[in-house]
Design an enzyme around this catalytic site. Structure first.
Site, short mmCIF file in Angstrom:
data_model
loop_
_atom_site.label_atom_id
_atom_site.label_comp_id
_atom_site.label_asym_id
_atom_site.label_seq_id
_atom_site.Cartn_x
_atom_site.Cartn_y
_atom_site.Cartn_z
N SER A 147 0.84 -1.19 0.00
CA SER A 147 0.00 0.00 0.00
C SER A 147 0.88 1.26 0.00
O SER A 147 1.75 1.40 -0.86
CB SER A 147 -0.96 -0.05 1.19
N HIS A 154 -7.68 -5.04 -1.91
CA HIS A 154 -6.61 -4.33 -1.20
C HIS A 154 -6.46 -4.87 0.23
O HIS A 154 -7.45 -5.08 0.93
CB HIS A 154 -6.96 -2.84 -1.16
N ASP A 213 -8.82 -4.53 -6.41
CA ASP A 213 -8.34 -3.28 -5.78
C ASP A 213 -8.54 -2.10 -6.72
O ASP A 213 -8.22 -2.18 -7.90
CB ASP A 213 -6.86 -3.45 -5.44
#
Length: 272
Positions: A115, A244, A214
């Site tokens: 991330s 995600h 995602d």
């Protein structure tokens, strides 16, 4: 995913850097590894949440399975420290890890993160390219946000409203990290936006890992295409059927193990 079977020794250290000293946990490979390579892991959290311990299972897995020293640092967070404080600090940590007088081989160094950590890893690789070092054997960009210019509401997910990353979350994180929308065009903030990746020949090889559902997948894919164009893409790997944060916020144990094994294989190959 705790991986209790991987019991590796750890140390707590402090690394000097811009914007203050950086606390970090060092994970050592199993006994018998001589002059191991080193991997700097950069945790996620939208640039505003500081929980490096959430990556503890991954760091243990990597140290045990790739035979590398893993450095898991904290870093300064927004909104107290806004862009570009975090990428500069992460780059300082990478430079420190690459020094010749460490207990590992700083000449065989990787950097990666999940991330926001993937974004900061891409920034560190870009700074290494522009500053002439240190040499990075591999950058690992795991479901990373790589275009902060495009609003999260304009990024689609096949899950629609059930997607993990909500548009409001992107707005909160991006505003805290880079409140000046014009500054989000900077190559360190948005490496996949516009022409930012047109001058990256010579950048560290990259493993780009995305999640099928995602909303950040498409920008990572675009960056992978730019990397591939200059011969710097080790692999683009899309994890099917997950969203995600799948390896932290879901029960996708088998999928997580397969992803981790694939990343570890790339680390071994890059540092051999």
């Amino acid at each position: 995913m705790r991986f209790p079977e991987f019991r590796v020794p750890t140390d707590e250290i402090t690394i000097p850097a811009r914007h203050g000293p950086v606390p970090a946990t060092v994970y050592h490979p199993p006994a018998g590894a001589t002059n191991p390579a080193v991997y700097v892991n950069v945790h996620g959290g939208g640039f505003v949440v500081g929980h490096p311990e959430q990556d503890d299972p991954w760091c243990r897995y990597l140290a045990a399975n790739a035979g590398v020293v893993v450095i898991n640092p904290d870093y300064v967070l927004a909104p107290r420290h806004r862009f570009p404080a975090a990428p500069h600090q992460v780059y300082d940590v990478v430079c420190w890890a690459a020094a010749a007088d460490r207990d590992w081989d700083g000449g065989r160094l990787c950097v990666g993160g999940q991330s926001a950590g993937g974004n900061l890893s891409a920034a560190a690789a870009r700074l290494a390219l522009e500053n002439g070092g240190p040499r990075i054997a591999l950058q690992v960009l795991h479901y990373a946000p790589l275009d902060l210019v495009t609003a999260a509401r304009d990024k689609s997910s096949s899950l629609g409203g059930r997607a993990v990353l909500k548009p409001w979350m992107g707005e909160v994180f991006d505003t805290a990290y880079v409140p000046d929308t014009a500054q989000r065009r900077d190559r360190l903030a948005s490496p996949a936006w516009g022409a930012n990746a047109d001058g990256i020949a010579g950048i560290a090889p990259a493993l780009v890992v995305t999640a099928e559902h995602d909303r950040l997948r498409d920008e990572a894919r675009r960056y992978a295409e730019k990397l591939d164009a200059v011969g710097a893409l080790a692999e683009y790997y899309e994890v099917a059927g997950v969203d995600h944060g799948y390896n932290i916020m879901s029960d996708a144990a088998d999928v997580t193990r397969r992803s981790y094994a694939r990343i570890a294989e790339h680390v071994v190959r890059a540092t051999s």
